[in-house]
Design a protein around this motif. Sequence first.
Motif, short mmCIF file in Angstrom:
data_model
loop_
_atom_site.label_atom_id
_atom_site.label_comp_id
_atom_site.label_asym_id
_atom_site.label_seq_id
_atom_site.Cartn_x
_atom_site.Cartn_y
_atom_site.Cartn_z
N LEU A 30 -69.91 78.80 74.78
CA LEU A 30 -70.34 77.57 73.86
C LEU A 30 -69.25 76.42 74.14
CD1 LEU A 30 -70.37 79.67 70.52
CD2 LEU A 30 -72.26 78.60 71.44
N PHE A 33 -71.38 72.87 73.69
CA PHE A 33 -72.17 72.71 72.64
C PHE A 33 -71.16 72.57 71.36
CE2 PHE A 33 -74.31 75.81 75.36
CZ PHE A 33 -75.46 75.05 75.99
N LEU A 34 -69.95 72.94 71.32
CA LEU A 34 -69.17 72.74 70.24
C LEU A 34 -68.26 71.60 70.42
CD1 LEU A 34 -68.00 76.59 69.51
CD2 LEU A 34 -69.81 75.03 68.67
N SER A 176 -68.29 81.67 67.79
CA SER A 176 -68.34 80.38 67.08
C SER A 176 -67.75 80.65 65.72
CB SER A 176 -70.08 80.30 66.64
OG SER A 176 -70.36 81.36 66.08
N ARG A 190 -69.13 71.90 63.41
CA ARG A 190 -70.22 72.34 64.61
C ARG A 190 -70.28 73.75 64.78
NH1 ARG A 190 -67.33 68.72 67.90
NH2 ARG A 190 -68.15 66.60 67.47
N SER A 191 -69.08 74.56 64.87
CA SER A 191 -68.82 75.87 64.94
C SER A 191 -69.59 76.66 63.95
CB SER A 191 -67.37 76.45 65.15
OG SER A 191 -66.58 75.51 66.00
N ARG A 193 -72.14 75.40 61.96
CA ARG A 193 -73.62 75.33 62.19
C ARG A 193 -73.98 76.34 63.52
NH1 ARG A 193 -72.30 69.82 61.68
NH2 ARG A 193 -72.55 69.58 63.80
N ALA A 194 -73.18 76.43 64.31
CA ALA A 194 -73.78 77.24 65.41
C ALA A 194 -73.75 78.66 64.91
CB ALA A 194 -72.55 76.98 66.66
N ILE A 198 -76.96 80.99 65.25
CA ILE A 198 -77.19 82.28 66.02
C ILE A 198 -77.55 83.22 65.40
CG2 ILE A 198 -75.44 83.41 67.54
CD1 ILE A 198 -74.10 80.90 68.25
#
Length: 341
Positions: A30, A33-34, A176, A190-191, A193-194, A198
């Motif tokens: 990740l 993306f994070l 995440s 962000r974590s 939201r991930a 997921i």
Amino acid sequence: MLETIWFVLWGVLWAVYFMLDGFDLGLGALLPFLAKKEEEKRILYNSMGPFWDGNEVWLITAGGVTFAAFPRTYAVLFSSLYSALMLLLFCLIFRAVAIEFRGKQASPGWRKAWDACLTVVSAAAAILLGVAFANIFEGIPIDQDGVYQGTLLTLLNPYGLLGGALFLALFLLHGSLWQAIKAQGALHERSARAARAIWPVLLVVAVVFLGATKFATSLWDNYFRYPLLLLVPLAAVAGLLGTRLFIARKAWWKAWFSSSLTIVAATLFGVLGLYPNLLPSSLDPAFSLTAANSASSALTLKIMLVVALVFVPIVILYQGWVYHLFRHKVTEKDLAYEEAH
């Protein structure tokens, strides 16, 4: 009796490894993306920095138990899945190198290269683990001499790839959640939201995998024969639903422990469904390697049990102390320490 005890311990060791190293692999996958800024990337690296090498101890232990308790299974497994396991080994090696080498130079190109390496090998390792275990659940084409009658592509069958997707989704969610625990500010958001994004993907993959398991394997047979064992897959379901509940409540530690329960119970679901097989043969059930026909001598298993009862609790206490010591959030202040990544 000793063979059964070691069979269960073998499964537990793999479950603990997936639970602990799963969040490291998920975090690595990740990364792009994070973490957007250099400081965020360093926080992510330091979120797993004190833990990843200790987590891999459980992989070595699980492999060692396979070798010592079930040597015939070890020999057939590592010869049959040689290519896949070598790929996994290289992924784990390059993950370690990426974590340790990234900070050795300040060059942006150098750091981007190792970031990309960490992302690719972490995702690949998660997928390879899933593919390997799904193929074990399904059975691999080994003959009466334990010789593998297939190629690397044989392992890339639909059920095997589905297992890879399941492990990747499990580890991405687990990672995440860990980063949501360890980070603050934008990286934490962000974590979070991930994790929310997921979870439904994991739910769909898990449902499809469980359905496919009924048709592709005989894992469910043990559960229909001994209904009490159904508590194991029910625990996995409870962990998955609990994870979503705690995500909604922003109780990140509880969500991570619920995710841990999901991973452990899902692994044990496969292991207990296999029993007494360790390595089923898809060519003929008579060719399968079981806890009985591949175990070491009774004396060896007794000695191993005594050693395990002494040293495994020590390892657990040590790792518990490490997790307690580094339980705090990682901040930019922590990046100034000499030992920081």
